[in-house]
Design an enzyme around this catalytic site. Structure first.
Site, PDB file in Angstrom:
ATOM      1  N   GLY A 248       0.790  -1.227   0.000  1.00 34.17           N
ATOM      2  CA  GLY A 248       0.000   0.000   0.000  1.00 34.17           C
ATOM      3  C   GLY A 248       0.823   1.280   0.000  1.00 34.17           C
ATOM      4  N   PRO A 291      -2.084  -3.593   1.259  1.00 40.77           N
ATOM      5  CG  PRO A 291      -3.980  -2.396   1.894  1.00 40.77           C
ATOM      6  CD  PRO A 291      -3.513  -3.454   0.929  1.00 40.77           C
ATOM      7  N   GLY A 292      -0.278  -2.827   4.205  1.00 35.55           N
ATOM      8  CA  GLY A 292      -0.023  -3.236   5.587  1.00 35.55           C
ATOM      9  C   GLY A 292       0.105  -1.992   6.451  1.00 35.55           C
ATOM     10  NE  ARG A 293       5.343   1.616   5.582  1.00 32.19           N
ATOM     11  CZ  ARG A 293       6.518   1.268   6.117  1.00 32.19           C
ATOM     12  NH1 ARG A 293       6.872   1.753   7.282  1.00 32.19           N
ATOM     13  NH2 ARG A 293       7.343   0.458   5.480  1.00 32.19           N
ATOM     14  NE  ARG A 330       9.423   0.919  10.526  1.00 30.31           N
ATOM     15  CZ  ARG A 330       9.421   2.130  10.000  1.00 30.31           C
ATOM     16  NH1 ARG A 330       9.239   3.185  10.799  1.00 30.31           N
ATOM     17  NH2 ARG A 330       9.585   2.308   8.720  1.00 30.31           N
ATOM     18  CE1 TYR A 334      14.421  -1.477   7.669  1.00 33.05           C
ATOM     19  CE2 TYR A 334      12.673  -0.734   9.130  1.00 33.05           C
ATOM     20  CZ  TYR A 334      13.271  -1.740   8.406  1.00 33.05           C
ATOM     21  OH  TYR A 334      12.732  -2.989   8.410  1.00 33.05           O
ATOM     22  CB  CYS A 361      23.392  -3.325  27.321  1.00 31.83           C
ATOM     23  SG  CYS A 361      24.818  -2.886  28.251  1.00 31.83           S
ATOM     24  CD  GLU A 362      23.006  -2.748  19.930  1.00 30.27           C
ATOM     25  OE1 GLU A 362      22.978  -3.868  20.492  1.00 30.27           O
ATOM     26  OE2 GLU A 362      22.843  -2.588  18.724  1.00 30.27           O
ATOM     27  CE1 TYR A 391       5.867  -4.466   7.862  1.00 32.13           C
ATOM     28  CE2 TYR A 391       5.310  -2.193   7.389  1.00 32.13           C
ATOM     29  CZ  TYR A 391       5.319  -3.519   7.024  1.00 32.13           C
ATOM     30  OH  TYR A 391       4.769  -3.894   5.821  1.00 32.13           O
TER      31      TYR A 391
HETATM   32  N1  LLP Z   1       3.149  -7.035  -0.042  1.00 31.74           N
HETATM   33  C1  LLP Z   1       4.404  -7.491  -0.047  1.00 31.74           C
HETATM   34  C2  LLP Z   1       4.760  -8.584  -0.956  1.00 31.74           C
HETATM   35  C3  LLP Z   1       5.355  -6.936   0.821  1.00 31.74           C
HETATM   36  O1  LLP Z   1       6.589  -7.382   0.797  1.00 31.74           O
HETATM   37  C4  LLP Z   1       4.977  -5.895   1.699  1.00 31.74           C
HETATM   38  C5  LLP Z   1       5.925  -5.312   2.633  1.00 31.74           C
HETATM   39  C6  LLP Z   1       3.648  -5.466   1.674  1.00 31.74           C
HETATM   40  C7  LLP Z   1       2.763  -6.056   0.785  1.00 31.74           C
HETATM   41  C8  LLP Z   1       3.135  -4.395   2.588  1.00 31.74           C
HETATM   42  O2  LLP Z   1       3.666  -3.145   2.285  1.00 31.74           O
HETATM   43  P1  LLP Z   1       3.130  -1.845   3.075  1.00 31.74           P
HETATM   44  O3  LLP Z   1       1.722  -1.611   2.644  1.00 31.74           O
HETATM   45  O4  LLP Z   1       3.216  -2.156   4.522  1.00 31.74           O
HETATM   46  O5  LLP Z   1       4.041  -0.770   2.646  1.00 31.74           O
HETATM   47  N2  LLP Z   1       9.962  -3.549   8.141  1.00 31.74           N
HETATM   48  C9  LLP Z   1       9.893  -2.462   7.173  1.00 31.74           C
HETATM   49  C10 LLP Z   1       8.828  -2.713   6.151  1.00 31.74           C
HETATM   50  C11 LLP Z   1       9.061  -3.983   5.359  1.00 31.74           C
HETATM   51  C12 LLP Z   1       8.006  -4.170   4.322  1.00 31.74           C
HETATM   52  C13 LLP Z   1       8.092  -5.531   3.746  1.00 31.74           C
HETATM   53  N3  LLP Z   1       7.095  -5.807   2.783  1.00 31.74           N
HETATM   54  C14 LLP Z   1       9.608  -1.156   7.921  1.00 31.74           C
HETATM   55  O6  LLP Z   1       9.484  -1.197   9.142  1.00 31.74           O
HETATM   56  O7  LLP Z   1       9.547  -0.099   7.314  1.00 31.74           O
END
Ligand code: LLP
Length: 432
Positions: A248, A291-293, A330, A334, A361-362, A391
């Site tokens: 997303g 969409p996840g985030r 994060r 990042y 401790c870092e 995340y």
């Molecule tokens: N579909 C696939 C195949 C993915 O690899 C991902 C995220 C999503 C959907 C979801 O994307 P979003 O809508 O959340 O942008 N740990 C990192 C984010 C890694 C995302 C991995 N894949 C962070 O904290 O920013």
């Protein structure tokens, strides 16, 4: 504030999703993740309604549950009629435990083990999103042993740089994910899939990256994918019925991040998809997005209690909190930006620039640098980090044997525990 669900009362008390953050922290303890159920549902509806309007009723957003995976989130997704994207047997187990309808689940990952595949098939996985030829053969074999025909999509890399941070870019040709269109491997795996007896190839998937603001990225991805779809029809006679455009849109971690009109963006992608399909004489495939985030990020915040405040004259100030990279890695990973605010007062006139750091401790255990906090901040004051719904819990760890935080959900009826706080005994429970 950066999202409408965050407000302050006249006397400065922070409210989130209609709840008083300090009162909740008093009730459930610190540190604490709070999630706003109404906001999660609203975010789901934004995608669901826009996709249905723009692409027709069969279009479905799949919640990318790697962003936040726990039982209650799958119940909410179920109630909202969302599909889900899962990437491991652990996420699958969690979804299955609450009875998520598996025909609406998509199993991703670039390296599914035979055990993952068998578990997925036995759970009635709707689709596997297949990364490579080896995996294709494994799914065919394992489905065959069960006398089943397994629906699949193939993951392709369209060769796009989405201009986000390197760790979350996945669309380039040299990505560890998928089969590249440019190198001919995408065509090769498609040919191969069509020979597999126990697979039903429905179409293709691509995902270019995460935290993407540039709507052009999706337009270009759709363009490349639809040309590939037409090519596979012309060369192999294969008719694509499903096209998954991946993750997303980006979210606002600070006031400097743009506000994205997700609905308008989806309509723009739909218009481009429809006109290109017409030009290529293709039936518009059923569209998926993942969409996840943007489903959970702004539906979450983290509350901490300030401990040590260290002022190093002429150098730097540190405000230490009772959490850190264990609950939010994060910044350490990042350099991600966050908005940090006091919980019980607005920022006074006299402020102090500081690094908000954790208790690991870092030295790299930093939540955020260059934060303005009240100059008189001291031990015991509560502060909140906003937009931590995605995340954070999902990437939390027990480094230094720090127990994980609980997740408290708020909704119009009050508040409830969705994930309980870990104890030191929980952390040591597998030691023999
Ligand atoms: N579909 C696939 C195949 C993915 O690899 C991902 C995220 C999503 C959907 C979801 O994307 P979003 O809508 O959340 O942008 N740990 C990192 C984010 C890694 C995302 C991995 N894949 C962070 O904290 O920013």
């Amino acid at each position: 504030m950066i999202c409408a669900n965050i407000t302050r009362t006249a006397d400065g008390a922070l409210r989130f999703g209609g709840a008083d953050v300090a009162v909740l922290t008093e009730k459930y303890g610190s540190p604490l993740y709070i999630m706003d159920e109404a906001r999660i549902r609203e975010n789901c509806r934004t995608y669901k309604n826009a996709m249905a309007e723009a692409f027709g009723p069969a279009a479905l957003p799949l919640y990318a549950s790697k962003a936040a995976s726990f039982k209650q989130i799958y119940r909410i997704m179920m109630e909202e009629g969302m599909g889900v994207d899962i990437v491991s047997s652990g996420e699958l187990y969690t979804a299955a435990a609450v009875g998520f309808p598996m025909h609406k689940a998509y199993f991703h990952s670039n390296n599914k083990t035979d055990a993952d595949i068998a578990y997925g098939i036995d759970c009635g996985m709707g689709h596997f999103v297949v990364d490579n030829v080896e995996e294709l053969d494994a799914i065919d074999r394992i489905a065959g042993a069960r006398n089943k025909i397994q629906p699949v999509l193939l993951r392709m890399t369209p060769g796009i740089d989405p201009h986000t941070y390197a760790a979350v870019s996945t669309g380039q040709v040299d990505s560890k994910f998928g089969s590249a269109i440019e190198t001919g491997q995408a065509e090769e795996i498609t040919r191969h899939a069509l020979t597999c007896q126990h697979l039903r190839l429905d179409g293709f998937h691509c995902h270019v990256g995460s935290q993407v603001f540039d709507s052009d990225v999706y337009l270009r991805a759709a363009d490349i994918m639809l040309h590939f779809v037409a090519e596979m029809r012309d060369k192999l006679g294969f008719v694509t019925t499903e096209l998954d455009l991946g993750g997303g849109y980006g979210v606002r971690y600070t006031e400097n991040d743009p506000i994205i009109n997700i609905g308008a963006n989806i309509h723009q992608v739909a218009a481009a998809v429809k006109s290109l399909c017409a030009a290529l004489k293709l039936d518009v495939p059923v569209i998926r997005m993942e969409p996840g985030r943007s489903i959970v990020a702004d539906a979450g915040l983290t509350v901490y209690t300030v401990g040590t405040v260290k002022r190093i004259p002429g150098y730097k100030n540190y405000v230490s909190v009772d959490g850190g990279m264990t609950d939010n890695p994060r910044f350490a990973l990042y350099g991600s930006k966050y908005t940090v605010v006091p919980v019980s007062r607005t920022l006074p006139e006299t402020v102090m620039r500081c690094s908000v750091v954790g208790r690991c401790c870092e030295s790299g255990d930093i939540i955020q640098e260059n934060v303005l906090m009240p100059a008189d901040i001291r031990r015991g004051e509560k502060i909140a980090v906003l937009t931590t719904g995605a995340y954070n819990y999902a990437m939390s760890s027990n480094y230094n044997r720090v127990p994980r935080l609980p997740i408290v959900m708020v909704n119009k009826n009050g508040d409830y525990l969705a994930v309980r706080r870990e104890t030191p005994a929980d952390v040591a429970q597998y030691d023999v």
